[in-house]
Write a protein that holds these residues in place. Sequence first.
Motif, PDB file in Angstrom:
ATOM      1  N   ASP A   1      74.018  11.646  -3.697  1.00  0.00           N
ATOM      2  CA  ASP A   1      73.502  12.144  -4.978  1.00  0.00           C
ATOM      3  C   ASP A   1      73.438  10.982  -5.968  1.00  0.00           C
ATOM      4  O   ASP A   1      74.346  10.778  -6.772  1.00  0.00           O
ATOM      5  CB  ASP A   1      74.406  13.260  -5.505  1.00  0.00           C
ATOM      6  N   PHE A   2      72.346  10.229  -5.897  1.00  0.00           N
ATOM      7  CA  PHE A   2      72.207   9.032  -6.723  1.00  0.00           C
ATOM      8  C   PHE A   2      72.304   9.357  -8.204  1.00  0.00           C
ATOM      9  O   PHE A   2      72.999   8.666  -8.967  1.00  0.00           O
ATOM     10  CB  PHE A   2      70.871   8.344  -6.427  1.00  0.00           C
ATOM     11  N   GLU A   3      71.615  10.390  -8.633  1.00  0.00           N
ATOM     12  CA  GLU A   3      71.573  10.724 -10.057  1.00  0.00           C
ATOM     13  C   GLU A   3      72.972  11.003 -10.603  1.00  0.00           C
ATOM     14  O   GLU A   3      73.346  10.486 -11.666  1.00  0.00           O
ATOM     15  CB  GLU A   3      70.662  11.928 -10.293  1.00  0.00           C
ATOM     16  N   SER A   4      73.750  11.798  -9.903  1.00  0.00           N
ATOM     17  CA  SER A   4      75.097  12.111 -10.388  1.00  0.00           C
ATOM     18  C   SER A   4      75.960  10.865 -10.458  1.00  0.00           C
ATOM     19  O   SER A   4      76.733  10.681 -11.413  1.00  0.00           O
ATOM     20  CB  SER A   4      75.760  13.152  -9.472  1.00  0.00           C
ATOM     21  N   ALA A   5      75.848   9.991  -9.474  1.00  0.00           N
ATOM     22  CA  ALA A   5      76.670   8.778  -9.459  1.00  0.00           C
ATOM     23  C   ALA A   5      76.406   7.907 -10.677  1.00  0.00           C
ATOM     24  O   ALA A   5      77.342   7.501 -11.383  1.00  0.00           O
ATOM     25  CB  ALA A   5      76.420   7.991  -8.172  1.00  0.00           C
ATOM     26  N   VAL A   6      75.148   7.596 -10.944  1.00  0.00           N
ATOM     27  CA  VAL A   6      74.858   6.671 -12.036  1.00  0.00           C
ATOM     28  C   VAL A   6      75.077   7.317 -13.402  1.00  0.00           C
ATOM     29  O   VAL A   6      75.500   6.646 -14.353  1.00  0.00           O
ATOM     30  CB  VAL A   6      73.432   6.088 -11.930  1.00  0.00           C
ATOM     31  N   LEU A   7      74.803   8.616 -13.529  1.00  0.00           N
ATOM     32  CA  LEU A   7      74.974   9.247 -14.832  1.00  0.00           C
ATOM     33  C   LEU A   7      76.454   9.444 -15.166  1.00  0.00           C
ATOM     34  O   LEU A   7      76.852   9.277 -16.328  1.00  0.00           O
ATOM     35  CB  LEU A   7      74.214  10.571 -14.887  1.00  0.00           C
ATOM     36  N   HIS A   8      77.272   9.762 -14.195  1.00  0.00           N
ATOM     37  CA  HIS A   8      78.707   9.832 -14.477  1.00  0.00           C
ATOM     38  C   HIS A   8      79.257   8.444 -14.782  1.00  0.00           C
ATOM     39  O   HIS A   8      80.166   8.309 -15.611  1.00  0.00           O
ATOM     40  CB  HIS A   8      79.454  10.473 -13.307  1.00  0.00           C
ATOM     41  N   ALA A   9      78.711   7.423 -14.154  1.00  0.00           N
ATOM     42  CA  ALA A   9      79.131   6.054 -14.458  1.00  0.00           C
ATOM     43  C   ALA A   9      78.828   5.697 -15.912  1.00  0.00           C
ATOM     44  O   ALA A   9      79.666   5.123 -16.617  1.00  0.00           O
ATOM     45  CB  ALA A   9      78.438   5.071 -13.512  1.00  0.00           C
ATOM     46  N   VAL A  10      77.635   6.044 -16.355  1.00  0.00           N
ATOM     47  CA  VAL A  10      77.219   5.701 -17.722  1.00  0.00           C
ATOM     48  C   VAL A  10      77.959   6.534 -18.760  1.00  0.00           C
ATOM     49  O   VAL A  10      78.387   6.021 -19.800  1.00  0.00           O
ATOM     50  CB  VAL A  10      75.691   5.888 -17.863  1.00  0.00           C
ATOM     51  N   ASN A  11      78.153   7.806 -18.494  1.00  0.00           N
ATOM     52  CA  ASN A  11      78.762   8.693 -19.486  1.00  0.00           C
ATOM     53  C   ASN A  11      80.257   8.474 -19.654  1.00  0.00           C
ATOM     54  O   ASN A  11      80.870   9.064 -20.550  1.00  0.00           O
ATOM     55  CB  ASN A  11      78.467  10.152 -19.128  1.00  0.00           C
ATOM     56  N   GLY A  12      80.845   7.611 -18.837  1.00  0.00           N
ATOM     57  CA  GLY A  12      82.267   7.313 -18.963  1.00  0.00           C
ATOM     58  C   GLY A  12      82.609   6.315 -20.041  1.00  0.00           C
ATOM     59  O   GLY A  12      83.791   6.068 -20.298  1.00  0.00           O
ATOM     60  N   GLY A  13      81.618   5.717 -20.685  1.00  0.00           N
ATOM     61  CA  GLY A  13      81.887   4.786 -21.778  1.00  0.00           C
ATOM     62  C   GLY A  13      82.497   3.477 -21.306  1.00  0.00           C
ATOM     63  O   GLY A  13      82.554   3.179 -20.121  1.00  0.00           O
ATOM     64  N   GLY A  14      82.955   2.678 -22.271  1.00  0.00           N
ATOM     65  CA  GLY A  14      83.525   1.381 -21.942  1.00  0.00           C
ATOM     66  C   GLY A  14      82.487   0.468 -21.316  1.00  0.00           C
ATOM     67  O   GLY A  14      81.334   0.428 -21.747  1.00  0.00           O
ATOM     68  N   GLN A  15      82.909  -0.272 -20.298  1.00  0.00           N
ATOM     69  CA  GLN A  15      81.964  -1.143 -19.594  1.00  0.00           C
ATOM     70  C   GLN A  15      81.173  -0.296 -18.595  1.00  0.00           C
ATOM     71  O   GLN A  15      81.260  -0.434 -17.385  1.00  0.00           O
ATOM     72  CB  GLN A  15      82.733  -2.282 -18.896  1.00  0.00           C
ATOM     73  N   ASN A  16      80.406   0.622 -19.170  1.00  0.00           N
ATOM     74  CA  ASN A  16      79.675   1.580 -18.341  1.00  0.00           C
ATOM     75  C   ASN A  16      78.457   0.970 -17.680  1.00  0.00           C
ATOM     76  O   ASN A  16      77.966   1.498 -16.671  1.00  0.00           O
ATOM     77  CB  ASN A  16      79.277   2.818 -19.156  1.00  0.00           C
ATOM     78  N   GLN A  17      77.943  -0.117 -18.222  1.00  0.00           N
ATOM     79  CA  GLN A  17      76.769  -0.737 -17.617  1.00  0.00           C
ATOM     80  C   GLN A  17      77.111  -1.303 -16.241  1.00  0.00           C
ATOM     81  O   GLN A  17      76.409  -1.049 -15.265  1.00  0.00           O
ATOM     82  CB  GLN A  17      76.222  -1.840 -18.519  1.00  0.00           C
ATOM     83  N   VAL A  18      78.188  -2.049 -16.156  1.00  0.00           N
ATOM     84  CA  VAL A  18      78.585  -2.588 -14.854  1.00  0.00           C
ATOM     85  C   VAL A  18      78.977  -1.473 -13.902  1.00  0.00           C
ATOM     86  O   VAL A  18      78.624  -1.497 -12.716  1.00  0.00           O
ATOM     87  CB  VAL A  18      79.733  -3.597 -15.016  1.00  0.00           C
ATOM     88  N   ARG A  19      79.708  -0.473 -14.406  1.00  0.00           N
ATOM     89  CA  ARG A  19      80.079   0.659 -13.561  1.00  0.00           C
ATOM     90  C   ARG A  19      78.827   1.294 -12.946  1.00  0.00           C
ATOM     91  O   ARG A  19      78.812   1.673 -11.770  1.00  0.00           O
ATOM     92  CB  ARG A  19      80.857   1.685 -14.388  1.00  0.00           C
ATOM     93  N   ALA A  20      77.760   1.381 -13.735  1.00  0.00           N
ATOM     94  CA  ALA A  20      76.514   1.976 -13.247  1.00  0.00           C
ATOM     95  C   ALA A  20      75.763   1.028 -12.316  1.00  0.00           C
ATOM     96  O   ALA A  20      75.129   1.477 -11.351  1.00  0.00           O
ATOM     97  CB  ALA A  20      75.629   2.372 -14.428  1.00  0.00           C
ATOM     98  N   ILE A  21      75.805  -0.269 -12.581  1.00  0.00           N
ATOM     99  CA  ILE A  21      75.181  -1.234 -11.670  1.00  0.00           C
ATOM    100  C   ILE A  21      75.816  -1.138 -10.291  1.00  0.00           C
ATOM    101  O   ILE A  21      75.123  -1.049  -9.264  1.00  0.00           O
ATOM    102  CB  ILE A  21      75.324  -2.669 -12.210  1.00  0.00           C
TER     103      ILE A  21
END
Length: 360
Positions: free
Chosen positions: A296-316
């Motif tokens: 589930d690509f969408e859920s993975a990247v959106l939960h990564a981004v919505n977690g705040g902090g260094q969310n860009q790297v988490r999403a990358i």
Amino acid sequence: MTTAIQDRAQGAIVGAFIGDALGLGPHWYYNLRELRTDYGDWISDYTDPKPGRYHDGLKAGQLSQSGYILTMMIRSLNDCGGYDENDFCKRLDEELFPQLDGTPISGPGGYTSQSIREIWRQRTIKGIGWQDTGSNADTTEAIERTLAIAIRYATRPSELAEAITSNTVLTQTDDTVVSITVAFGAVLSMLVQGHPFDTSLSMKLMKLVKNGALPFHAVTSDNLQPPKPGDPDPPRSGRFASPDALLTPSYMAAAAVDPDIKIEPAWKVSLVYGMPCAIYHQLPAAYYLAARFCDDFESAVLHAVNGGGQNQVRAILAGSLVGAQVGLSQIPERFILGLENYSELLELAKLLASKIPPPQ
């Protein structure tokens, strides 16, 4: 090379670009109330950075400097037929560094990380050779670019480890950071090959250690069992002091499927493992999301981004790991079409994927 591997390789690259662009607007909000005030309860797409924030002036769907450097790495790999350190360093000297001034808010993407600012000073102010530019930064800048190396050498673990190690020390010299960076590349390469992100993944990586393909010390017997009386000391020919960075992924995979471990909603993984930039905060969270949302690509990247902090790297990182599992064909089209210059990025990913050598 099979069509399936090429699809997964392209998914890994494009997934990283998507994660980077998704994080551009809401990057580095450590106050989650402020993040929700600015972007609402759930970020579901690309967004413009707010005035005065890190990437002020950029627009939704554009890449940060991390994405810019990743693009440089892919171009170098494609043009040179593999990793050519001289070529990559020349591109930094001639294409990136003239756009920087040594301050954080400068250059492509509107923000330049600490380790990149440091090598800019080393090269342009002090004139230091590339062999001595690395610093002790404990962040993920090397992973953000060497993930392309991991994909290029997905079927050649020894070459992968050598190239990622060499590229990492250009910016970061701490052995723990280097080992974790190489381990991420090894994990990504296994996913590109088609191995599932599950509790057996780490043991597959450990077999590569025992075979001498990955430069980690094996300090236990098979399946992490203690040595028996009279067993010889394990060979210590690897660069890295222990294989622990290779063991982390399967522990995260176990946590993701354990019914007694609940992280709800999943974006709160950023609170469990930490919101800061350091590599030891970022990797466990990305691994957890990649295992939990393996299909589930969408859920993975959106939960990564919505977690705040260094969310860009988490999403990358999560975007690349899950992109490698689902393949480009299963990434929602709106994320691809929303990227600026998406056609060019797709072509770069396609060419890189086409150059993966067959398994030995």
